[in-house]
Design a protein around this motif. Structure first.
Motif, short mmCIF file in Angstrom:
data_model
loop_
_atom_site.label_atom_id
_atom_site.label_comp_id
_atom_site.label_asym_id
_atom_site.label_seq_id
_atom_site.Cartn_x
_atom_site.Cartn_y
_atom_site.Cartn_z
N GLY A 25 0.81 -1.21 0.00
CA GLY A 25 0.00 0.00 0.00
C GLY A 25 0.85 1.26 0.00
O GLY A 25 0.53 2.24 -0.69
N THR A 26 1.93 1.23 0.74
CA THR A 26 2.84 2.39 0.79
C THR A 26 3.48 2.63 -0.57
O THR A 26 3.56 3.77 -1.04
CB THR A 26 3.92 2.17 1.86
OG1 THR A 26 3.28 1.96 3.12
CG2 THR A 26 4.85 3.35 1.96
N ILE A 27 3.92 1.56 -1.20
CA ILE A 27 4.50 1.69 -2.54
C ILE A 27 3.46 2.26 -3.50
O ILE A 27 3.78 3.14 -4.31
CB ILE A 27 5.04 0.33 -3.03
CG1 ILE A 27 6.27 -0.07 -2.21
CG2 ILE A 27 5.36 0.36 -4.51
CD1 ILE A 27 6.72 -1.50 -2.41
N LEU A 28 2.24 1.80 -3.40
CA LEU A 28 1.17 2.29 -4.27
C LEU A 28 0.95 3.80 -4.08
O LEU A 28 0.80 4.54 -5.06
CB LEU A 28 -0.12 1.53 -4.00
CG LEU A 28 -1.31 1.88 -4.87
CD1 LEU A 28 -1.01 1.59 -6.34
CD2 LEU A 28 -2.53 1.11 -4.42
N TRP A 29 0.94 4.28 -2.82
CA TRP A 29 0.77 5.71 -2.57
C TRP A 29 1.91 6.51 -3.22
O TRP A 29 1.67 7.56 -3.84
CB TRP A 29 0.73 6.01 -1.08
CG TRP A 29 -0.60 5.78 -0.44
CD1 TRP A 29 -0.90 4.85 0.52
CD2 TRP A 29 -1.81 6.49 -0.68
NE1 TRP A 29 -2.22 4.94 0.86
CE2 TRP A 29 -2.80 5.94 0.15
CE3 TRP A 29 -2.16 7.53 -1.53
CZ2 TRP A 29 -4.11 6.41 0.16
CZ3 TRP A 29 -3.46 8.00 -1.51
CH2 TRP A 29 -4.41 7.44 -0.68
N PHE A 30 3.16 6.03 -3.07
CA PHE A 30 4.29 6.76 -3.66
C PHE A 30 4.24 6.72 -5.19
O PHE A 30 4.58 7.71 -5.85
CB PHE A 30 5.63 6.22 -3.15
CG PHE A 30 6.00 6.76 -1.80
CD1 PHE A 30 6.11 8.12 -1.57
CD2 PHE A 30 6.26 5.90 -0.74
CE1 PHE A 30 6.45 8.63 -0.33
CE2 PHE A 30 6.61 6.38 0.51
CZ PHE A 30 6.70 7.75 0.70
N ALA A 57 1.19 12.23 1.47
CA ALA A 57 0.89 11.98 2.89
C ALA A 57 0.61 10.50 3.13
O ALA A 57 1.04 9.93 4.14
CB ALA A 57 -0.30 12.83 3.33
N GLY A 58 -0.10 9.85 2.21
CA GLY A 58 -0.36 8.42 2.34
C GLY A 58 0.93 7.62 2.33
O GLY A 58 1.08 6.66 3.09
N GLY A 59 1.86 7.99 1.48
CA GLY A 59 3.16 7.31 1.45
C GLY A 59 3.94 7.54 2.73
O GLY A 59 4.54 6.61 3.28
N GLY A 60 3.91 8.77 3.23
CA GLY A 60 4.62 9.06 4.49
C GLY A 60 4.03 8.32 5.68
O GLY A 60 4.75 7.74 6.50
N LEU A 61 2.71 8.31 5.75
CA LEU A 61 2.06 7.56 6.83
C LEU A 61 2.27 6.06 6.66
O LEU A 61 2.36 5.32 7.65
CB LEU A 61 0.57 7.89 6.88
CG LEU A 61 0.24 9.30 7.36
CD1 LEU A 61 -1.24 9.58 7.18
CD2 LEU A 61 0.66 9.50 8.80
N GLY A 62 2.38 5.62 5.42
CA GLY A 62 2.68 4.22 5.17
C GLY A 62 4.04 3.82 5.69
O GLY A 62 4.22 2.70 6.18
#
Length: 97
Positions: A25-30, A57-62
Motif C-alpha cells: 500500500g505504501t509503494i502504491l501511494w508513492f 501523505a499516504g506514502g509518508g504515513l505508510g
C-alpha cells in the motif's frame, strides 16, 4: 433506551501477511504521487493539488505503518518464542515428573 449488549463473542482477529500488505500500500501511494507530479500544473489550475499531496501523505504515513507492523510482528514472534521455551508451571496438586 436499553443498552445494547453483544450476544456473541468477538471473533479472533485475522492474521495474514500484514507487513507485505502495508508495504504494498505504501509503494502504491508513492507511485500515485510520482505519476501525478508531471500533471501538477493541471491539478493546480483546477484547485485540486490536494490529490497530489494526499498521495504523498499516504506514502509518508505508510512508512510509519511499515515501522509499526514490523515492530509488532517482531514482538509477536518474540512472545511466541518465549512461550515455547518457558518451563511449564506445575500446580501444587500435581506430582513432580
Amino acid at each position: 433506551m436499553a443498552k445494547w449488549t453483544s450476544k456473541h463473542e468477538a471473533p479472533e482477529p485475522l492474521e495474514g501477511p500484514i507487513v507485505a500488505t502495508i508495504t504494498g500500500g505504501t509503494i502504491l501511494w508513492f507511485v500515485l504521487f510520482v505519476v501525478q507530479m508531471p500533471f501538477y500544473g493541471w491539478f493546480d489550475d483546477r484547485d485540486l493539488t490536494w490529490w497530489v499531496w494526499t498521495c504523498l501523505a499516504g506514502g509518508g504515513l505508510g512508512l510509519i505503518g511499515i515501522w509499526y507492523v514490523r515492530s509488532r510482528d517482531a514482538a509477536i514472534k518474540r512472545a511466541r518464542a518465549a512461550a515455547e521455551t518457558a518451563e511449564p508451571v506445575q500446580s501444587e496438586d500435581s506430582e513432580p515428573v
